[in-house]
Design a protein around this motif. Structure first.
Motif, short mmCIF file in Angstrom:
data_model
loop_
_atom_site.label_atom_id
_atom_site.label_comp_id
_atom_site.label_asym_id
_atom_site.label_seq_id
_atom_site.Cartn_x
_atom_site.Cartn_y
_atom_site.Cartn_z
N GLY A 42 0.82 -1.21 0.00
CA GLY A 42 0.00 0.00 0.00
C GLY A 42 0.85 1.26 0.00
N PHE A 43 1.92 1.25 0.81
CA PHE A 43 2.83 2.40 0.83
C PHE A 43 3.52 2.57 -0.52
N ALA A 44 3.92 1.46 -1.13
CA ALA A 44 4.60 1.53 -2.42
C ALA A 44 3.67 2.08 -3.50
N ILE A 45 2.43 1.62 -3.50
CA ILE A 45 1.46 2.11 -4.49
C ILE A 45 1.16 3.59 -4.24
N ALA A 46 1.00 3.96 -2.97
CA ALA A 46 0.74 5.37 -2.64
C ALA A 46 1.91 6.25 -3.06
N GLY A 47 3.13 5.79 -2.83
CA GLY A 47 4.32 6.54 -3.24
C GLY A 47 4.40 6.66 -4.76
N LEU A 48 4.04 5.60 -5.44
CA LEU A 48 4.05 5.61 -6.90
C LEU A 48 3.03 6.60 -7.45
N VAL A 49 1.81 6.54 -6.94
CA VAL A 49 0.75 7.44 -7.40
C VAL A 49 1.08 8.89 -7.06
N LEU A 50 1.54 9.11 -5.84
CA LEU A 50 1.90 10.46 -5.43
C LEU A 50 3.06 10.99 -6.27
N GLY A 51 4.03 10.15 -6.55
CA GLY A 51 5.15 10.55 -7.40
C GLY A 51 4.70 10.93 -8.80
N ILE A 52 3.79 10.16 -9.37
CA ILE A 52 3.26 10.46 -10.70
C ILE A 52 2.51 11.79 -10.69
#
Length: 80
Positions: A42-52
């Protein structure tokens, strides 16, 4: 290990900027997929989305500043 990497990616996306967070989060997701351990996904996906999102905002803001500069030059040239 992968959970820590995912959290680091999320925090980087929040604090430092989009690109480092995007890269670290993508690496964390890849390592999770390879190992089968999805703790922290969940943290990895959130970081990915936030980064995008942050990268997209930067690109749009740079494009808007460039367009505004071009309009100013055109308006100045038209006044002569």
């Amino acid at each position: 290990m992968h959970k820590t990497l995912a959290i680091v990616g999320f925090v980087l996306a929040l604090v430092v900027g989009g690109l480092p967070g995007l890269i670290v989060s993508a690496v964390a997701l890849k390592k999770m997929k390879d190992s089968g351990d999805e703790e922290g996904k969940g943290f990895a996906i959130a970081g990915l989305v936030l980064g995008i999102i942050v990268v997209a905002i930067w690109v749009l803001s740079i494009a808007c500043v460039g367009a505004a500069g071009a309009c100013a030059v055109c308006a100045e040239a038209a006044s002569y």
